[in-house]
Design an enzyme around this catalytic site. Structure first.
Site, PDB file in Angstrom:
ATOM      1  N   GLY A  11       0.824  -1.209   0.000  1.00 57.32           N
ATOM      2  CA  GLY A  11       0.000   0.000   0.000  1.00 57.32           C
ATOM      3  C   GLY A  11       0.851   1.248   0.000  1.00 57.32           C
ATOM      4  N   ASN A 114       5.807  -5.364   5.566  1.00 59.29           N
ATOM      5  CA  ASN A 114       6.254  -6.697   5.997  1.00 59.29           C
ATOM      6  C   ASN A 114       6.016  -7.777   4.938  1.00 59.29           C
ATOM      7  OD1 ASN A 114       3.541  -6.352   6.527  1.00 59.29           O
ATOM      8  ND2 ASN A 114       3.866  -6.300   8.750  1.00 59.29           N
ATOM      9  N   ILE A 143       2.197   2.898   6.631  1.00 57.03           N
ATOM     10  CA  ILE A 143       1.517   3.834   7.534  1.00 57.03           C
ATOM     11  C   ILE A 143       1.176   3.118   8.841  1.00 57.03           C
ATOM     12  CG2 ILE A 143       0.546   5.170   5.644  1.00 57.03           C
ATOM     13  CD1 ILE A 143      -2.162   3.792   6.246  1.00 57.03           C
ATOM     14  N   ASP A 144       1.212   1.770   8.809  1.00 62.61           N
ATOM     15  CA  ASP A 144       0.795   0.987   9.980  1.00 62.61           C
ATOM     16  C   ASP A 144       1.830   0.950  11.101  1.00 62.61           C
ATOM     17  OD1 ASP A 144      -1.641   0.387   8.792  1.00 62.61           O
ATOM     18  OD2 ASP A 144      -0.827  -1.390   7.778  1.00 62.61           O
ATOM     19  N   GLY A 189      -5.752   0.303  10.082  1.00 66.13           N
ATOM     20  CA  GLY A 189      -4.930  -0.521  10.963  1.00 66.13           C
ATOM     21  C   GLY A 189      -5.588  -1.874  11.157  1.00 66.13           C
ATOM     22  N   ARG A 190      -5.056  -2.871  10.475  1.00 70.86           N
ATOM     23  CA  ARG A 190      -5.687  -4.198  10.500  1.00 70.86           C
ATOM     24  C   ARG A 190      -5.448  -4.880  11.840  1.00 70.86           C
ATOM     25  NH1 ARG A 190      -3.958  -5.348   6.174  1.00 70.86           N
ATOM     26  NH2 ARG A 190      -5.705  -5.406   4.702  1.00 70.86           N
ATOM     27  N   GLU A 245     -10.017   0.173  12.275  1.00 66.23           N
ATOM     28  CA  GLU A 245     -10.831  -0.672  11.391  1.00 66.23           C
ATOM     29  C   GLU A 245     -10.719  -2.141  11.800  1.00 66.23           C
ATOM     30  OE1 GLU A 245      -9.327  -0.869   7.349  1.00 66.23           O
ATOM     31  OE2 GLU A 245      -7.251  -0.929   8.036  1.00 66.23           O
ATOM     32  N   GLN A 299      -5.519   8.859   4.460  1.00 62.41           N
ATOM     33  CA  GLN A 299      -4.494   8.614   5.471  1.00 62.41           C
ATOM     34  C   GLN A 299      -3.141   8.271   4.860  1.00 62.41           C
ATOM     35  OE1 GLN A 299      -6.428   6.088   8.869  1.00 62.41           O
ATOM     36  NE2 GLN A 299      -7.788   5.997   7.105  1.00 62.41           N
ATOM     37  N   ARG A 300      -3.173   7.672   3.699  1.00 63.49           N
ATOM     38  CA  ARG A 300      -1.903   7.251   3.097  1.00 63.49           C
ATOM     39  C   ARG A 300      -1.522   8.088   1.885  1.00 63.49           C
ATOM     40  NH1 ARG A 300      -4.285   1.464   0.838  1.00 63.49           N
ATOM     41  NH2 ARG A 300      -5.014   2.254  -1.173  1.00 63.49           N
TER      42      ARG A 300
END
Lengths: 414, 414
Positions: A11, A114, A143-144, A189-190, A245, A299-300
């Protein structure tokens, strides 16, 4: 005389092009590198042999390289593609290293999160076992902020700055009516709640919002959530909730409106509608105006409010990646070490890719309050320096001037 | 020696406080005005006798007045309150003019949209028929740009700048994947499509998005919409659609997921989910990645990306309102006249309030293309000058410095 190849994956972040700019600048300056190539759409571009000559685009265009630094999303395009396991099938690897050989690629830089580091790991292992003289170097972005081995990830600071700024502005919008209200802000944010936590940076001497923060690191209870709201309503009229989220119940099920069956190549479920789900729950239980706001892809991609600290660090990480590759290092990811917090200083370093690939760094439990509805001051102290500084962006006719990405959609009308 | 009273009403815009700042500055400077008062939460604050002394807050604080200029939402708070018809009940009016008399208010300034101008109309008529020596002056604001009698409304330019900037950044985010996609961006606008149209300002030499624009001024056909997409998909991979929250079918029914029964004091239905509705329709009909993005309240509160042109005009309109009131004018709304388009120049003027109140100015049909899925260059030429210039905002610890609005939520924790 050897060449290098750069690709971007996963992303977007506001500063992934700043890292690209850093790699290109250092690579062009190096007498050891002849031509700097870029692969379109990540490792898929290598497999499809879609390379562009970045030296010819940027070598005599320092201004262009500066604009690239503050251009959102990915100049080279992206992909979400998982390479097969070497043990099972070497076809893709042979193809990739054939492309490397044909273009005399001795240095390959992969900018990503990652999942992308999984690609770096596999390629570097293949190079080692097959005695290929190609240095494979990973450059972090997300971004995470969920990558191991680095104090934080390039891309997080800018996303955090957008989230905090937006949260502050939403609070102004929320406080103007003399009516009780609950506003739920859904943040990306998963599994890691770093970005949702960054909304707390919006608090100041007069703004206490977000009033409640719910993170994926701890189980979410609808019962506790409604209780938190009811208690707060006794002392406050307009309540703002920041929610990730990816919040899950105690059984690990996502609190998401769309229990969307589709998932990406890495098996991650697609999330959306967590805010809407909570909006419906609150509407049924409390008597007040309720609304939800999803910050979504801004956000990104909101480069116009990126963090200068983040841009500069992303660029340095790119510069250092080239140096490490030229030093003969391979199978590594470049990292950021925080040497001091106040005044904030960092050093760029690296870790073996095995320590990073396919792992997720979550918020430490002791940075989340006991009630599981807020973050601690230690977490705020950690995040605060990352959003400092405003980007140097030119504006023309009222709009930010970004670099042309026509090559990514040459099929575009107009 | 007389005093003046200012109030703000309706939905926020990024620059409504710039107009407030303009009124305060001119009023404080005037030898004819002793004290400048502000009513909390619009006309309701007058009815509830909730006034604050703005002279004491700003008279010796020029810096504060400057910060107010670039503070989002409404410093005085807002309301959506419709005064009763004078013919039916004069109670409220007697109460309001009692408050005026008690505080020696000779000048009342109401900053708001077309609903707020209804209040200006009613109060000025009451003053006239009851021989009250109070000048009632309306000051326009709305992101919707739907007020009659003025070239455009303060607040529109900043919202348009946010929408266009965001649309450009979303296009970067959309183009990075080598997969067909449709992205639907839902933009505010109940009956007027000006703000949705402003997304077209994001187009440039390499960005053709938004590719399709649907406005409330013309009936929306799902059949035509899907056809538009299918045709476009033959030549373009990533399609971005800008759609107004207020699009309606040929029978005038809103294309909104939530056919929400609730409506505000003025009988406007609450809209949301138009983008989500279209997302579901497209997902069922086309084979590609589909997502929807709702820009939500950021459109009216994102001061950090406001238009300097808009801020300056909003301030001038506030200044001029004081002059008109001191000249003895009442029952008017201050307006903006465009004297030249390139170079862009304006003059501030006024119109009788009857010409504005309770009316909506929509996009002229000849500024919408024949296919009803785009806007014309004439409309772009009209909007373009309104988004020029970046706001002068101070940043502290990475966040914009706005004025404290603690007084609007004194019940706030912390």
């Amino acid at each position: 005389m050897w060449n290098c190849l750069i690709a971007q994956s996963g992303g977007p972040t506001s500063v992934i092009n700043a890292s690209l700019s850093g790699v290109i600048a250092s690579a062009i300056d190096s007498p050891k590198i002849h031509t700097v190539y870029g692969a379109i759409n990540g490792i898929q571009g290598v497999l499809k042999h879609q390379l562009i000559n970045l030296t010819s685009i940027f070598a005599n265009e320092k201004g262009k390289l500066e604009t690239l630094k503050t251009t959102p999303a990915m100049f080279l395009g992206s992909c979400r593609y998982k390479l097969s396991n070497i043990q099972e099938d070497e076809t893709e690897y042979n193809l990739i290293f054939d492309v490397f050989a044909r273009h005399k690629i001795k240095y390959f830089f992969y900018i990503g999160g990652n999942d992308s580091m999984d690609t770096v790991l596999k390629l570097s292992r293949y190079a080692k076992t097959h005695h290929k003289d190609v240095q494979i170097v990973g450059i972090p972005k997300t971004i995470d902020n969920d990558l191991f081995g680095t104090d934080h990830t390039p891309g997080f600071g800018s996303a955090a700055k957008f989230v905090a700024t937006t949260m502050l502005e939403i609070s102004y919008d929320t406080y103007i009516y003399d009516l009780p209200s609950v506003t739920i802000v859904e943040i990306m944010g998963r599994n890691a709640g770093w970005l949702t936590a960054s909304s707390a940076l919006a608090r100041n001497t007069y703004n206490a919002s977000p009033d409640l923060i719910y993170l994926p690191e701890v189980p979410f209870s609808t019962y506790d959530f409604l209780n938190d709201l009811k208690c707060l309503q006794e002392t406050k009229k307009n309540i703002i909730v920041a929610v990730s989220e990816g919040i899950k119940d105690k059984d690990g099920h996502y609190i998401s409106a769309t229990n969307n069956p589709c998932s990406d190549a890495f098996g991650h479920a697609k999330l959306s509608g967590t805010g809407k789900t909570l909006e419906h729950i609150v509407s049924k239980s409390l008597k007040c105006k309720v609304r939800s706001i999803e910050l979504n892809v801004l956000q990104r991609s909101a480069m116009h409010i990126a963090s200068l600290t983040d841009i500069d660090e992303a660029c340095s990480v790119g510069n250092k990646a080239v140096q490490y590759a030229l030093d003969g290092l391979s199978g590594i990811m470049v990292t950021i070490i925080r040497t001091n917090n106040d005044p904030y200083t960092i050093e760029v370093d690296y870790v073996p890719i095995e320590k990073v690939a396919n792992k997720e760094k979550n918020i430490p439990k002791d940075w989340i309050n006991d009630a599981h509805n807020d973050v601690t001051h230690d977490l705020l102290d950690y995040m605060s320096p990352l959003i400092h500084g405003e980007p140097q962006i030119d504006y023309k006719n009222g709009l930010p001037v970004y670099l042309d990405i026509q090559h990514l959609h040459s099929d575009c009308k107009s």
